[in-house]
Write a protein that holds these residues in place. Structure first.
Motif, mmCIF file in Angstrom:
data_model
loop_
_atom_site.group_PDB
_atom_site.id
_atom_site.type_symbol
_atom_site.label_atom_id
_atom_site.label_comp_id
_atom_site.label_asym_id
_atom_site.label_seq_id
_atom_site.Cartn_x
_atom_site.Cartn_y
_atom_site.Cartn_z
ATOM 1 N N VAL A 53 0.843 -1.198 0.000
ATOM 2 C CA VAL A 53 0.000 0.000 0.000
ATOM 3 C C VAL A 53 0.875 1.243 0.000
ATOM 4 C CG1 VAL A 53 -1.703 1.308 1.314
ATOM 5 C CG2 VAL A 53 -1.866 -1.183 1.209
ATOM 6 N N CYS A 54 1.829 1.274 0.906
ATOM 7 C CA CYS A 54 2.733 2.420 1.016
ATOM 8 C C CYS A 54 4.103 2.019 0.461
ATOM 9 C CB CYS A 54 2.842 2.856 2.473
ATOM 10 S SG CYS A 54 3.909 4.291 2.710
ATOM 11 N N VAL A 55 4.357 2.478 -0.738
ATOM 12 C CA VAL A 55 5.614 2.135 -1.413
ATOM 13 C C VAL A 55 6.798 2.802 -0.711
ATOM 14 C CG1 VAL A 55 6.859 2.235 -3.605
ATOM 15 C CG2 VAL A 55 4.388 1.933 -3.602
ATOM 16 N N CYS A 56 6.586 4.026 -0.248
ATOM 17 C CA CYS A 56 7.676 4.765 0.394
ATOM 18 C C CYS A 56 8.222 4.030 1.617
ATOM 19 C CB CYS A 56 7.195 6.144 0.802
ATOM 20 S SG CYS A 56 6.735 7.182 -0.576
ATOM 21 N N HIS A 57 7.328 3.395 2.356
ATOM 22 C CA HIS A 57 7.762 2.732 3.589
ATOM 23 C C HIS A 57 7.558 1.223 3.555
ATOM 24 C CE1 HIS A 57 8.645 6.500 5.541
ATOM 25 N NE2 HIS A 57 7.494 6.964 5.103
ATOM 26 N N GLY A 91 1.996 6.978 4.917
ATOM 27 C CA GLY A 91 1.559 8.298 4.491
ATOM 28 C C GLY A 91 2.446 9.455 4.915
ATOM 29 N N THR A 92 3.604 9.166 5.455
ATOM 30 C CA THR A 92 4.440 10.266 5.954
ATOM 31 C C THR A 92 5.462 10.768 4.938
ATOM 32 O OG1 THR A 92 5.995 8.710 6.939
ATOM 33 C CG2 THR A 92 4.239 9.522 8.365
ATOM 34 N N CYS A 93 5.455 10.170 3.748
ATOM 35 C CA CYS A 93 6.416 10.629 2.728
ATOM 36 C C CYS A 93 5.673 11.347 1.603
ATOM 37 C CB CYS A 93 7.243 9.440 2.252
ATOM 38 S SG CYS A 93 8.639 9.927 1.235
ATOM 39 N N CYS A 94 5.312 10.646 0.544
ATOM 40 C CA CYS A 94 4.644 11.316 -0.582
ATOM 41 C C CYS A 94 3.144 11.504 -0.337
ATOM 42 C CB CYS A 94 4.858 10.540 -1.870
ATOM 43 S SG CYS A 94 3.908 9.005 -1.961
ATOM 44 N N GLY A 95 2.565 10.656 0.520
ATOM 45 C CA GLY A 95 1.148 10.792 0.852
ATOM 46 C C GLY A 95 0.187 10.119 -0.108
ATOM 47 N N LYS A 96 0.705 9.500 -1.177
ATOM 48 C CA LYS A 96 -0.167 8.895 -2.197
ATOM 49 C C LYS A 96 -0.973 7.713 -1.656
ATOM 50 C CE LYS A 96 2.338 10.092 -6.370
ATOM 51 N NZ LYS A 96 3.394 9.631 -7.272
ATOM 52 N N CYS A 97 -0.475 7.088 -0.619
ATOM 53 C CA CYS A 97 -1.121 5.889 -0.076
ATOM 54 C C CYS A 97 -2.246 6.227 0.895
ATOM 55 C CB CYS A 97 -0.086 5.040 0.649
ATOM 56 S SG CYS A 97 0.703 5.943 2.005
HETATM 57 FE FE1 FES Z 1 2.976 6.032 1.396
HETATM 58 FE FE2 FES Z 1 4.456 7.502 -0.221
HETATM 59 S S1 FES Z 1 3.368 5.705 -0.693
HETATM 60 S S2 FES Z 1 3.967 7.898 1.829
#
Ligand code: FES
Length: 56
Positions: A3-7, A35-41
């Motif tokens: 779900v959250c690629v960033c993390h 959601g703490t990086c790009c927020g897309k998730c």
């Molecule tokens: Fe979750 Fe970027 S995908 S913060």
């Protein structure tokens, strides 16, 4: 599914966090950094959170 690629947080991890007491996006942020990086998730994670809270 991730779900959250960033993390690197999966839907499974989110459900597990809810089962262990997380009940808001703030909880998920604090516990998994969702959601703490790009927020897309954010909306996807919120959907999974709500679904799991309804199930429990
Ligand atoms: Fe979750 Fe970027 S995908 S913060």
């Amino acid at each position: 599914m991730i779900v959250c690629v960033c993390h690197n947080v999966s839907d499974r991890k989110i459900r597990q966090a809810v089962d262990e007491g997380a009940s808001s996006m703030l909880d998920l942020r604090n516990q998994l950094s969702v959601g703490t990086c790009c927020g897309k998730c954010h909306s996807c994670a919120k959907g999974i959170l709500r679904e799991r809270l309804d199930e429990n």
